[in-house]
Scaffold this motif. Structure first.
Motif, PDB file in Angstrom:
ATOM      1  N   SER B  89       0.829  -1.201   0.000  1.00  0.00           N
ATOM      2  CA  SER B  89       0.000   0.000   0.000  1.00  0.00           C
ATOM      3  C   SER B  89       0.866   1.255   0.000  1.00  0.00           C
ATOM      4  CB  SER B  89      -0.890   0.001   1.249  1.00  0.00           C
ATOM      5  OG  SER B  89      -1.687   1.159   1.288  1.00  0.00           O
ATOM      6  N   LYS B  90       0.357   2.292  -0.654  1.00  0.00           N
ATOM      7  CA  LYS B  90       1.003   3.609  -0.578  1.00  0.00           C
ATOM      8  C   LYS B  90       0.999   4.074   0.874  1.00  0.00           C
ATOM      9  CE  LYS B  90       0.397   8.265  -2.499  1.00  0.00           C
ATOM     10  NZ  LYS B  90      -0.509   9.096  -3.322  1.00  0.00           N
ATOM     11  N   MET B  91      -0.047   3.656   1.615  1.00  0.00           N
ATOM     12  CA  MET B  91      -0.191   4.062   3.011  1.00  0.00           C
ATOM     13  C   MET B  91       1.029   3.668   3.844  1.00  0.00           C
ATOM     14  SD  MET B  91      -2.106   5.535   5.225  1.00  0.00           S
ATOM     15  CE  MET B  91      -3.839   5.671   4.835  1.00  0.00           C
ATOM     16  N   LEU B  92       1.620   2.497   3.545  1.00  0.00           N
ATOM     17  CA  LEU B  92       2.742   2.010   4.355  1.00  0.00           C
ATOM     18  C   LEU B  92       4.024   1.864   3.524  1.00  0.00           C
ATOM     19  CD1 LEU B  92       0.889  -0.642   6.568  1.00  0.00           C
ATOM     20  CD2 LEU B  92       1.743   1.586   7.285  1.00  0.00           C
ATOM     21  N   ALA B  93       4.096   2.574   2.408  1.00  0.00           N
ATOM     22  CA  ALA B  93       5.234   2.393   1.492  1.00  0.00           C
ATOM     23  C   ALA B  93       6.580   2.631   2.170  1.00  0.00           C
ATOM     24  CB  ALA B  93       5.075   3.306   0.284  1.00  0.00           C
ATOM     25  N   ASN B  94       6.604   3.487   3.203  1.00  0.00           N
ATOM     26  CA  ASN B  94       7.872   3.775   3.887  1.00  0.00           C
ATOM     27  C   ASN B  94       7.866   3.349   5.354  1.00  0.00           C
ATOM     28  OD1 ASN B  94       9.081   5.081   1.624  1.00  0.00           O
ATOM     29  ND2 ASN B  94       7.634   6.763   1.976  1.00  0.00           N
TER      30      ASN B  94
END
Lengths: 94, 483
Positions: B89-94
């Motif tokens: 997910s973009k939400m947890l990309a980092n």
């Protein structure tokens, strides 16, 4: 078909924005998913309503050491000392 | 593809060091991953460090377990301390976790070598592996087709020769569906058998962790490495190891077959399942015809419960403490709404909306409470079926792997889970076992379902089937490591 007003209310409850969303396509998708989900209404089941789903292994609520605040804050985009920085509630600006 | 036993033989015999083996897999992964998109992240440095430690142990005659030195892929919804865990997910990309998932601790302590983090449907929401923020995973048997979801990366990596086994999570079929589409074994254990501590939650009353492997014996070995009781997951009860209980026989067993499953199968799947049934009879099992009338309500029941739990579980993603964060916002409420809308993909947002709807005042009884009632009725029907048989047999998926970008509507896509989701509602163990190919050469899987904690029963039946068919359904994709 779910109305635009209902969709807005639902998005607000879900903490999602409809800005930039193809609202008509989303309403059509949600409507068809709800029609599909609504097949549960046809089922006739004769069971007690509140049978427990399963047993849990609850532990004693004992205070124990947790992660250091510095570690917890490692993924925070904005922090101040050992606090997370949040946006202002109401009004404008950060 | 090589089995754990074959890899261990090479390692124990000194034909190859664990470092050489790991380097070979890493080279293959770097070469073939652009085509498969099975790995979101290859953890080369950590893998080589672990491989050197495994070599040092072996040199001293101190191998830790049957998995010591065996390379694997971990689905990217499983937390790995210090290693980015994205949930696709973009939400947890980092997002970099500050703690390890219980099962990752167990696998690492058993000496297994993690090669990297596996691609998946975003937040495990999907049946094809196409909703990942990092792009769809391809099926190693035909790159134009999906690998199946949501554990698409682990399945594609194992079938593509880029890992020996994979770890996935299964909420409504997410281990079994990709295993079926990629021609592998996929085990969804009994609810409570494997701890989910540190696994990013989707539907907490349904989620379970399971291995994707080349054969039943491998799946059993991996299950055994993870099945310890964990006080950190209040649903964890643990399980006895299953490997010592594998009989490889179905002689005298009663195998139930519910008529309703046969009504949904495509012709090639039906043909393969009917052939498998005959083989089970030949091996001494008795087939018991059964009825499962509640099957028609399982999908809607499953989606109501899974989405309600997802809406609740995903409420924590607000951009304040970790994860994606919207750039501009008028106030806190606007900030949270923008963060979630920009950070979650389309399918995740759809499921949150559905979950919120069925939990909202006015609809709660009609949808959520009714689904809970049906869940109990479905569980009861399974209990009735298990009074008449030792295990159940049917298809894993009604079709073979779909073409990528098939453009199905959400409801059409949800139908992929028709044969698998009922098992999660009842908390039962089930596995997919390769049993044929369609006219395009795409794999077909059969599903074996056992009573609670009946893992050894279904694994034994799978082993018997593998022996009877002498690896006929284990097809190399031609990709991956060559040793």
């Amino acid at each position: 078909m779910i109305s635009l007003d209902e969709l807005k209310k639902l998005a607000n409850l879900a903490k999602l924005s409809l800005e930039g969303e193809d609202v008509d396509a989303l309403a059509a998708d949600i409507t068809s998913i709800l029609e599909f989900a609504n097949t549960v209404s046809e089922a006739v089941v004769d069971l007690p309503k509140d049978e427990a789903a399963g047993a849990y292994n609850l532990r004693e609520d004992v205070v124990a050491p947790s992660y250091p605040a510095e570690e917890i804050l490692l993924n925070a985009a904005e922090k101040l000392d050992t606090y997370f920085v949040a946006r202002k509630i109401g009004g404008t600006g950060a | 593809m090589m089995t754990i036993k074959e890899i261990r033989k090479r390692l124990d015999g000194g034909d190859i060091s664990c470092r050489e083996l790991t380097e070979a897999f890493l080279d293959a992964a770097k070469r073939d991953n652009p085509a498969l998109n099975a790995y979101i992240r290859i953890t080369e440095e950590e893998a080589l460090r672990a491989a050197d430690a495994a070599d040092a142990r072996r040199a001293k005659g101190e191998a830790l377990s049957p998995l010591d030195g065996v390379p694997f892929i971990l689905k990217d919804n499983i937390n790995t301390k210090g290693i980015t865990t994205t949930c696709a997910s973009k939400m947890l990309a980092n997002y970099v976790p500050i703690f390890d998932a219980f099962i990752w601790e167990k696998l690492r302590d058993s000496g297994a070598i993690m090669l990297g983090k596996g691609n998946m449907d975003e937040f495990a929401m999907g049946s094809t592996g196409e909703t990942s923020y990092f792009g769809a995973t391809s099926n190693p048997h035909n790159l134009d087709h999906v690998a199946g979801g949501s554990s698409s990366g682990p399945a594609a990596a194992v079938a593509g020769g880029l890992a020996v086994f994979g770890i996935g999570s299964d909420t409504g079929g997410s281990v079994r569906i990709p295993a079926s589409f990629c021609g592998l074994v996929g085990l969804k254990p009994t609810y409570g058998a494997i701890s989910r501590r540190g696994v990013i939650a989707y539907g907490s009353s349904l989620d379970q962790i399971g291995p994707i492997a080349v054969c039943a014996e491998d799946a059993a070995l991996v299950f055994d490495a993870m099945c310890e009781k964990d006080p950190g997951d209040m649903t964890s009860v643990g399980s006895e190891p299953v490997t010592p209980k594998l009989t490889g026989s179905v002689a005298g067993k009663k195998i139930g077959m519910a008529r309703e499953f046969f009504e949904v199968m495509s012709p090639p799947v039906r043909e393969a399942i009917e052939r498998a049934v005959k083989l089970f009879e030949k091996m001494g099992a008795t087939i018991v015809p059964l009825e499962f009338p509640m099957l028609r309500y399982t999908l809607s029941t499953y989606y109501i419960i899974a989405c309600a739990e997802a809406a609740s579980n995903l409420g924590r993603f607000d951009g304040l403490r970790y994860g994606y964060r919207a750039e501009s916002a008028a106030d806190l409420d606007d900030f949270i709404c923008r963060t979630r809308t920009e950070g979650f993909g389309k399918e995740v947002r759809r499921r949150i909306l559905l979950g919120t709807y069925v939990l909202s005042a006015g609809y709660y009884d009609a949808y959520y409470n009714k689904a809970q009632l049906l869940r109990r009725a479905i569980k009861n029907e399974f209990s009735e079926m298990f009074k008449k048989c030792d295990l159940l047999l049917g298809p894993t998926v009604a079709t073979t792997a779909l073409q990528k970008g098939s453009g199905l509507t959400p409801v059409e896509m949800y139908q992929t889970d028709i044969c698998t989701s009922s098992v999660n509602l009842a908390g039962l163990p089930a596995m997919s076992v390769p049993c044929g190919f369609d006219e395009k050469g795409l794999p077909i899987g059969l599903q074996l379902v056992g009573p609670h904690f009946g893992e050894s029963e279904i694994l034994s039946a799978a082993l018997a089937f593998e022996r009877e068919t002498a690896g006929e359904f284990l097809k190399s994709s031609g990709m991956g490591v060559k040793l």
